[in-house]
Write an enzyme that holds these catalytic residues in place. Structure first.
Site, PDB file in Angstrom:
ATOM      1  CG  ASP A   1      -3.706   0.627   1.713  1.00  0.00           C
ATOM      2  OD1 ASP A   1      -3.145   0.791   0.625  1.00  0.00           O
ATOM      3  OD2 ASP A   1      -3.078   0.469   2.789  1.00  0.00           O
ATOM      4  CG  ASP A  32       0.531  -0.908  -3.591  1.00  0.00           C
ATOM      5  OD1 ASP A  32       0.772  -0.147  -2.651  1.00  0.00           O
ATOM      6  OD2 ASP A  32       1.329  -1.138  -4.506  1.00  0.00           O
TER       7      ASP A  32
END
Length: 298
Positions: free
Chosen positions: A213, A215
């Site tokens: 993902d 951050d």
């Protein structure tokens, strides 16, 4: 003392989502005692196309250990006791760059260590050592990982800085933006002190950071659901297994030496005079520093 070997034994440390390694022949889980305490789990030992492999789930099977609870010293010491000569480290990370989306791999070559609650050296207590960590990743392993990733069609970036944070909480927005300003590519919680300890143990080390993902700096981060992150995590785990299967044959057939000198990192690093060294500490370091201690004795 662990003697030098004439052929490589590859250790694979699996991160989040990678808790086993399928396809191994002669596979057997083995418990290993370490003077530094219990490792994360038993070790899966076997062969892949004749290449000896030792696999360790960093967080334990079932993911029972947080990053701060992993006994990094015991893990590295036990891998050395099993004859491992080089380590391929897999870890889930967050991306700090727009051009490194979820599903991308980064072959890390530098680290910034921001962990604060971990023992980061095997040495001390009557035996002091200082090793060089200017280039913490073995360039030979990195070269083979690049070739394997290209062969497997895995999207990756060669080179990048891994910011190691303590956790288990993720970073604040202010921290995330700070690390981006430092030029870091990815952020994770487990490659330190792992890389430092691997160097002290004279093991070649390479890190594969698997982006799950962005951050929290990313403006669209809040739109990502937990289900989406888990989906990417599982997809990354399968790609990681593919990468390891592709790279292992490339690592076989070399002699015991490392061009970068990873396997001789303790040459001239032991500072404490032999007559003043703590015998108990020396005994505890029979695997980690056995080669260097024996060389000085001869």
């Amino acid at each position: 003392m662990i003697e030098s070997v004439s052929s490589p034994v590859v250790g694979v440390i699996g991160g989040s989502g990678v808790y086993d390694m399928d396809g191994l022949e002669k596979a057997e889980w083995k418990a290993v005692d370490s003077p530094f305490g219990p490792p994360s789990d038993e070790f899966l030992c076997g062969e892949l196309e004749g290449q000896p492999v030792v696999f360790l789930p960093r967080h334990g099977r079932g993911h029972v250990l947080s990053p701060s609870d992993v006994n990094y010293r015991a893990n590295i010491d036990a891998l050395k006791r099993l004859g491992v000569t080089e380590i391929l480290s897999l870890s889930a990370v967050g991306s700090l760059k727009e051009e490194l989306p979820p599903g991308h791999f980064v072959l890390v070559d530098q680290f910034i260590d921001r962990t604060i609650n971990r023992t980061k050296t095997f040495f001390g207590d009557g035996l002091v050592a200082h090793v060089s960590l200017a280039h913490p990743v073995c360039s030979r392993l990195d070269h083979h990982l690049v070739a394997a990733a290209e062969e497997a069609g895995i999207p990756f970036r060669k080179g990048g800085t891994y910011l190691a944070m303590e956790g288990p909480q993720f970073s604040t927005l202010a921290e995330s933006n700070l690390y981006r300003s430092w030029g870091c590519e990815v952020i994770g919680m487990t490659n330190m002190p792992e890389a430092k300890l691997a160097r002290e143990a004279e093991l070649c080390y390479a890190s594969v950071a698997m982006v799950t993902d962005y951050d929290c700096w990313h403006p669209d981060h809040d739109h990502v659901t937990v289900e989406q992150v888990v989906k990417v995590l599982m997809e990354n785990a399968e790609k990681a297994r593919t990468l390891i299967r592709a790279v292992l044959p490339r690592l076989s057939g070399r002699d015991a030496s490392c061009e970068q000198g990873c396997d001789r990192a303790l040459d001239n690093a032991l500072i404490t005079r032999p007559e003043q060294r703590n015998p108990e500490t020396c005994a505890r370091l029979d695997a980690v520093a056995g080669r260097a201690l024996a060389a000085e004795a001869n």
